[in-house]
Design an enzyme around this catalytic site. Structure first.
Site, PDB file in Angstrom:
ATOM      1  N   GLU A   3      -7.060 138.151  78.087  1.00 57.91           N
ATOM      2  CA  GLU A   3      -6.573 137.219  77.268  1.00 57.91           C
ATOM      3  C   GLU A   3      -5.314 137.739  76.107  1.00 57.91           C
ATOM      4  O   GLU A   3      -5.234 138.792  76.847  1.00 57.91           O
ATOM      5  CB  GLU A   3      -8.014 136.241  76.662  1.00 57.91           C
ATOM      6  CG  GLU A   3      -8.239 136.120  77.464  1.00 57.91           C
ATOM      7  CD  GLU A   3      -9.722 134.730  76.898  1.00 57.91           C
ATOM      8  OE1 GLU A   3      -8.943 133.727  76.062  1.00 57.91           O
ATOM      9  OE2 GLU A   3     -10.846 134.444  77.722  1.00 57.91           O
ATOM     10  N   LYS A  52       0.819 137.413  77.688  1.00 59.10           N
ATOM     11  CA  LYS A  52      -0.202 137.809  78.780  1.00 59.10           C
ATOM     12  C   LYS A  52       0.803 138.929  79.351  1.00 59.10           C
ATOM     13  O   LYS A  52       0.613 139.759  80.620  1.00 59.10           O
ATOM     14  CB  LYS A  52      -0.686 137.196  79.610  1.00 59.10           C
ATOM     15  CG  LYS A  52      -2.055 136.354  79.097  1.00 59.10           C
ATOM     16  CD  LYS A  52      -3.444 135.274  80.270  1.00 59.10           C
ATOM     17  CE  LYS A  52      -3.941 134.566  78.815  1.00 59.10           C
ATOM     18  NZ  LYS A  52      -4.115 132.768  79.754  1.00 59.10           N
ATOM     19  N   ARG A 123       9.952 129.626  80.678  1.00 58.10           N
ATOM     20  CA  ARG A 123       9.223 128.791  81.374  1.00 58.10           C
ATOM     21  C   ARG A 123       7.800 128.578  80.831  1.00 58.10           C
ATOM     22  O   ARG A 123       6.827 128.331  81.326  1.00 58.10           O
ATOM     23  CB  ARG A 123       9.665 128.925  82.453  1.00 58.10           C
ATOM     24  CG  ARG A 123       8.799 130.536  83.971  1.00 58.10           C
ATOM     25  CD  ARG A 123       8.755 130.177  85.144  1.00 58.10           C
ATOM     26  NE  ARG A 123       8.944 131.477  85.458  1.00 58.10           N
ATOM     27  CZ  ARG A 123       7.280 131.946  85.102  1.00 58.10           C
ATOM     28  NH1 ARG A 123       6.688 131.701  84.972  1.00 58.10           N
ATOM     29  NH2 ARG A 123       7.224 132.980  85.517  1.00 58.10           N
ATOM     30  N   ASN A 164      -9.131 131.778  79.530  1.00 55.43           N
ATOM     31  CA  ASN A 164     -10.835 131.214  79.431  1.00 55.43           C
ATOM     32  C   ASN A 164     -12.332 131.525  78.790  1.00 55.43           C
ATOM     33  O   ASN A 164     -12.663 129.840  78.109  1.00 55.43           O
ATOM     34  CB  ASN A 164     -11.905 131.371  81.282  1.00 55.43           C
ATOM     35  CG  ASN A 164     -12.256 130.059  81.017  1.00 55.43           C
ATOM     36  OD1 ASN A 164     -11.890 128.955  81.080  1.00 55.43           O
ATOM     37  ND2 ASN A 164     -13.219 130.305  82.321  1.00 55.43           N
ATOM     38  N   ARG A 257     -11.789 126.563  86.304  1.00 58.12           N
ATOM     39  CA  ARG A 257     -12.307 127.485  85.910  1.00 58.12           C
ATOM     40  C   ARG A 257     -13.313 127.066  85.798  1.00 58.12           C
ATOM     41  O   ARG A 257     -13.404 125.936  84.798  1.00 58.12           O
ATOM     42  CB  ARG A 257     -11.622 128.280  84.418  1.00 58.12           C
ATOM     43  CG  ARG A 257      -9.797 128.289  85.301  1.00 58.12           C
ATOM     44  CD  ARG A 257      -9.582 129.203  85.572  1.00 58.12           C
ATOM     45  NE  ARG A 257     -10.500 130.600  85.198  1.00 58.12           N
ATOM     46  CZ  ARG A 257      -9.644 131.307  84.836  1.00 58.12           C
ATOM     47  NH1 ARG A 257      -8.763 131.217  83.986  1.00 58.12           N
ATOM     48  NH2 ARG A 257      -9.832 132.817  84.300  1.00 58.12           N
TER      49      ARG A 257
END
Length: 271
Positions: A3, A52, A123, A164, A257
């Site tokens: 992450e 990330k 973006r 997540n 997820r």
DNA sequence: TACATATGATCAT
DNA sequence: TGATCCTATGTAA
């Protein structure tokens, strides 16, 4: 295991290892041979992380790496012995006098120019691990969305750095049910969530792993005493008792997820 | 050997 | 929502 905290920690570590050093660059796997040839033998000028994404700079020639779900870096100090041979999956190998670094399994390992990097950053939402991420912009984005907060936290256009594990853990820490519509979150709850995420991510960089549990909740006094399976409150704990109230942790799928929550600590209508 | 699974993300439908 | 890409690991067969 990436992450945002992993990526920012890698940037810090690789900066120390590689910047201002001549780096031998290769692609034992063969899938980055062309790019490696451009960079090979040159002196690295910087390493940056955004969300990330990792950027290794040789002047205006940038190596862009995204680990995806499976990507891994391995680091070997020559002082501790000869590094292992690369494997057939070693996409990238970076070598200095002192260290050898192997990368396998990344989603992205490519050359990138400054224009393309600008387009990429444009973006992406604010990086929670950035210097001054714009909370107001993210709150505005939430106001415009009806989708679940648990979904929005993983939307790279809204904000970056959360994965997540942190989505499940931060929502637990804030007492917010993951299915709560984003536009139903009050400014006060948003501020709590924002600060919680930033603080947890920063702790993750420092510890180089995710630990969200307060030691007192599992009967120890220091973070250090937490065992591997005591680190988290809800992630991957479906069917087990909540560490705070004993209620059984539930799990379901949210934006493809697995999500986890305590039905008592995170009641559906709390916002 | 095979399969399921994983801390990600995009693209097509 | 489903298919797809990337790899390693643990469990089942």
């Amino acid at each position: 295991m990436p992450e945002g905290h992993t990526i920012h920690r890698l940037a810090r570590d690789h900066r120390k290892d590689l910047v201002d050093r001549s780096v031998t660059v290769g692609s034992p796997q063969g899938r980055f041979t062309q790019g490696a040839a451009v960079l090979n033998g040159r002196v690295l000028t910087g390493v940056d992380a955004y969300g990330k994404h990792l950027f290794y700079r040789w002047g205006d020639d940038t190596l862009h790496v995204h680990l995806g779900l499976f990507g891994r870096f391995m680091r070997y100090e020559h002082a501790r012995g000869a590094p292992p041979e690369p494997t057939p999956t070693t996409r990238l190998r970076l070598i200095t006098d002192a260290v050898t670094i192997h990368l396998s399994g990344p989603t992205v390992c490519e050359l990138m120019n400054p224009v393309a990097e600008d387009a990429l950053r444009a973006r992406l939402g604010p990086d929670l691990l950035g210097r001054r991420p714009n909370a107001d912009a993210v709150f505005d984005a939430l106001q415009r969305r009806r989708s679940a907060i648990g979904t929005v936290l993983l939307d790279q256009r809204v904000l970056v750095g959360v994965g997540n594990v942190y989505r499940a853990e931060a929502l637990f820490l804030c007492g917010i049910h993951p299915d709560t519509p984003a536009n139903a979150i009050s400014r006060a709850h948003f501020d709590l969530l924002w600060e919680t995420l930033r603080q947890q991510l920063r702790a993750g960089v420092a510890a180089n792993r995710i630990v969200t549990v307060e030691p007192g909740d599992v009967g120890v006094t220091t973070r250090r005493q937490l065992t591997e399976d005591q680190r988290l409150y809800v992630y991957r704990r479906a069917g087990e008792p909540c560490r705070r109230c004993g209620t059984t942790i539930t799990s379901w799928t949210l934006s493809a997820r697995a999500i986890y929550a305590c039905p008592s600590c995170q009641p559906e209508q709390a916002v």
